[in-house]
Write an enzyme that holds these catalytic residues in place. Structure first.
Site, PDB file in Angstrom:
ATOM      1  N   SER A 137      -5.899   0.290  -0.167  1.00 43.16           N
ATOM      2  CA  SER A 137      -5.310  -1.014   0.145  1.00 43.16           C
ATOM      3  C   SER A 137      -5.457  -1.317   1.629  1.00 43.16           C
ATOM      4  O   SER A 137      -4.917  -0.599   2.482  1.00 43.16           O
ATOM      5  CB  SER A 137      -3.827  -1.023  -0.223  1.00 43.16           C
ATOM      6  N   HIS A 158      -8.667  -2.692  -2.526  1.00 39.51           N
ATOM      7  CA  HIS A 158      -7.458  -3.421  -2.937  1.00 39.51           C
ATOM      8  C   HIS A 158      -7.031  -4.352  -1.806  1.00 39.51           C
ATOM      9  O   HIS A 158      -6.866  -3.924  -0.660  1.00 39.51           O
ATOM     10  CB  HIS A 158      -6.354  -2.416  -3.266  1.00 39.51           C
ATOM     11  N   ASP A 200      -4.272  -7.102  -0.645  1.00 42.26           N
ATOM     12  CA  ASP A 200      -2.911  -7.589  -0.893  1.00 42.26           C
ATOM     13  C   ASP A 200      -2.682  -8.942  -0.238  1.00 42.26           C
ATOM     14  O   ASP A 200      -2.596  -9.055   0.984  1.00 42.26           O
ATOM     15  CB  ASP A 200      -1.895  -6.599  -0.305  1.00 42.26           C
ATOM     16  N   MET A 258      -0.112 -11.949   0.316  1.00 38.34           N
ATOM     17  CA  MET A 258       1.336 -12.218   0.271  1.00 38.34           C
ATOM     18  C   MET A 258       1.619 -13.575   0.889  1.00 38.34           C
ATOM     19  O   MET A 258       1.080 -13.904   1.950  1.00 38.34           O
ATOM     20  CB  MET A 258       2.087 -11.164   1.074  1.00 38.34           C
ATOM     21  N   HIS A 285      -4.898  -8.543  -5.216  1.00 37.49           N
ATOM     22  CA  HIS A 285      -3.524  -8.479  -5.745  1.00 37.49           C
ATOM     23  C   HIS A 285      -2.737  -9.647  -5.172  1.00 37.49           C
ATOM     24  O   HIS A 285      -2.356  -9.628  -4.001  1.00 37.49           O
ATOM     25  CB  HIS A 285      -2.921  -7.126  -5.335  1.00 37.49           C
ATOM     26  N   MET A 294       0.342 -11.531  -4.572  1.00 35.49           N
ATOM     27  CA  MET A 294       1.807 -11.531  -4.555  1.00 35.49           C
ATOM     28  C   MET A 294       2.238 -12.910  -4.088  1.00 35.49           C
ATOM     29  O   MET A 294       2.757 -13.094  -2.986  1.00 35.49           O
ATOM     30  CB  MET A 294       2.329 -10.412  -3.646  1.00 35.49           C
ATOM     31  N   MET A 332       3.874  -1.901 -10.384  1.00 38.75           N
ATOM     32  CA  MET A 332       4.333  -1.688  -9.006  1.00 38.75           C
ATOM     33  C   MET A 332       5.266  -0.481  -8.993  1.00 38.75           C
ATOM     34  O   MET A 332       6.255  -0.441  -9.727  1.00 38.75           O
ATOM     35  CB  MET A 332       5.076  -2.918  -8.474  1.00 38.75           C
ATOM     36  N   GLY A 339       5.610  -6.034  -1.171  1.00 35.17           N
ATOM     37  CA  GLY A 339       5.821  -6.693   0.119  1.00 35.17           C
ATOM     38  C   GLY A 339       5.430  -5.835   1.313  1.00 35.17           C
ATOM     39  O   GLY A 339       5.000  -6.366   2.325  1.00 35.17           O
ATOM     40  N   ASP A 368       0.642   0.976  -7.913  1.00 34.94           N
ATOM     41  CA  ASP A 368       0.551   0.502  -6.530  1.00 34.94           C
ATOM     42  C   ASP A 368       1.837   0.838  -5.787  1.00 34.94           C
ATOM     43  O   ASP A 368       2.901   0.296  -6.091  1.00 34.94           O
ATOM     44  CB  ASP A 368       0.318  -1.015  -6.547  1.00 34.94           C
ATOM     45  N   GLY A 369       1.710   1.738  -4.809  1.00 36.42           N
ATOM     46  CA  GLY A 369       2.824   2.025  -3.920  1.00 36.42           C
ATOM     47  C   GLY A 369       3.268   3.471  -3.934  1.00 36.42           C
ATOM     48  O   GLY A 369       3.574   4.029  -4.982  1.00 36.42           O
TER      49      GLY A 369
HETATM   50  C1  DX5 Z   1       2.745  -3.426  -1.529  1.00 32.49           C
HETATM   51  C2  DX5 Z   1       1.252  -3.507  -1.729  1.00 32.49           C
HETATM   52  C3  DX5 Z   1       0.566  -2.200  -1.758  1.00 32.49           C
HETATM   53  C4  DX5 Z   1       0.659  -1.381  -0.504  1.00 32.49           C
HETATM   54  C5  DX5 Z   1       0.656   0.075  -0.879  1.00 32.49           C
HETATM   55  O1  DX5 Z   1       3.305  -4.663  -1.785  1.00 32.49           O
HETATM   56  O2  DX5 Z   1       0.975  -4.173  -2.958  1.00 32.49           O
HETATM   57  O3  DX5 Z   1      -0.786  -2.356  -2.169  1.00 32.49           O
HETATM   58  O4  DX5 Z   1      -0.386  -1.628   0.376  1.00 32.49           O
HETATM   59  O5  DX5 Z   1       0.874   0.810   0.266  1.00 32.49           O
HETATM   60  P1  DX5 Z   1       1.239   2.364   0.259  1.00 32.49           P
HETATM   61  O6  DX5 Z   1       0.136   3.066  -0.462  1.00 32.49           O
HETATM   62  O7  DX5 Z   1       1.327   2.679   1.694  1.00 32.49           O
HETATM   63  O8  DX5 Z   1       2.559   2.502  -0.472  1.00 32.49           O
HETATM   64 ZN    ZN Z   2      -1.077  -4.162  -3.821  1.00 33.36          ZN
END
Ligand code: DX5
Ligand code: ZN
Length: 220
Positions: free
Chosen positions: A9, A33, A35, A37, A66, A68, A137, A142, A175-176
């Site tokens: 990510s 990936h 993200d 937001m 992704h 969000m 998730m 976030g 994810d996470g």
């Molecule tokens: C969070 C994101 C993730 C995030 C994961 O909202 O969707 O993709 O980058 O980060 P790590 O792997 O550090 O938990």
């Molecule tokens: Zn993500």
């Protein structure tokens, strides 16, 4: 190592050296990936369409976008045109998830649906066999760098069973909070495509970190 994938990510990359960081993972990762937001669905703002368009010019990696964001249906075409290969939106954000999936597929892209940790996992069961990826998730969306929520184990097992019962080939992604220490366990719970931010981009050697995650994920 055949059925495990790693999607670094870029949220954890250094945006000042974004392309350098992407180049460091492009030969080892299965997807990139991305993200997005919007400051509405989540309490953070990352980046959007112009950034994806720019990085698209310099790599052939598969882009796993992704979203969000609220009202994802408004932006599917823009994210497809920007160069996404997969577009994943949140089940909580779409009034009519089926039509969002249809519009992603009509653009020739792979479709994913994501589910927030506080949403019952059963909410995504109707999309098994319809989407390519279900993104569970495993932290609150976030922010990167949070710890894996243990409550995810049971959710993943339920989803794994539902997919297997239907004989569907939908991929479970998480994810996470994925690390070398927990990836084997999460794999056992049923996940196959692992998003990893901090554990890849904050490692000294991101390419090696991906290979180690894959090894740890399938070693038990
Ligand atoms: C969070 C994101 C993730 C995030 C994961 O909202 O969707 O993709 O980058 O980060 P790590 O792997 O550090 O938990
Ligand atoms: Zn993500």
């Amino acid at each position: 190592m055949k059925d495990i994938g790693i999607a670094p990510s870029i949220l954890a990359a250094d945006f000042g050296y974004l392309m350098r960081d992407i180049k460091a993972v492009e030969n080892n990762a299965d997807y990139l990936h991305i993200d997005v937001m919007d400051g509405h669905y989540v309490n953070n703002i990352s980046f959007g369409i112009p950034v994806i368009e720019s990085i698209r010019k310099y790599t052939d990696m598969k882009f796993y976008t992704h979203l969000m964001i609220t009202n994802p249906e408004k932006y599917i075409k823009a994210f497809a045109d920007a160069g996404s290969d997969n577009i994943t939106f949140h089940v909580e954000c779409a009034e009519d998830p089926d039509s969002v999936i249809d519009s992603i597929k009509a653009l020739g892209k792979s479709a994913g649906i994501s589910v927030h940790p506080d949403t019952p996992i059963e909410k995504v069961f109707p999309y098994i066999g319809k989407v390519d990826i279900i993104l569970v998730m495993t932290v609150y969306p976030g922010f990167g760098g949070q710890g894996y929520l243990e409550s995810s184990d049971e959710r993943l097992r339920k989803l794994r069973k539902a997919i297997d019962d239907q004989g569907a080939d939908t991929i479970i992604s998480v994810d996470g909070g994925v690390t070398k220490a927990n990836i084997g366990h999460i794999y056992e719970c049923g996940a196959r495509l692992f998003v990893a931010g901090s554990s890849v981009f904050r490692a000294e050697d991101p390419a090696k970190a991906i290979d180690e995650l894959k090894r740890c994920g399938t070693s038990s």
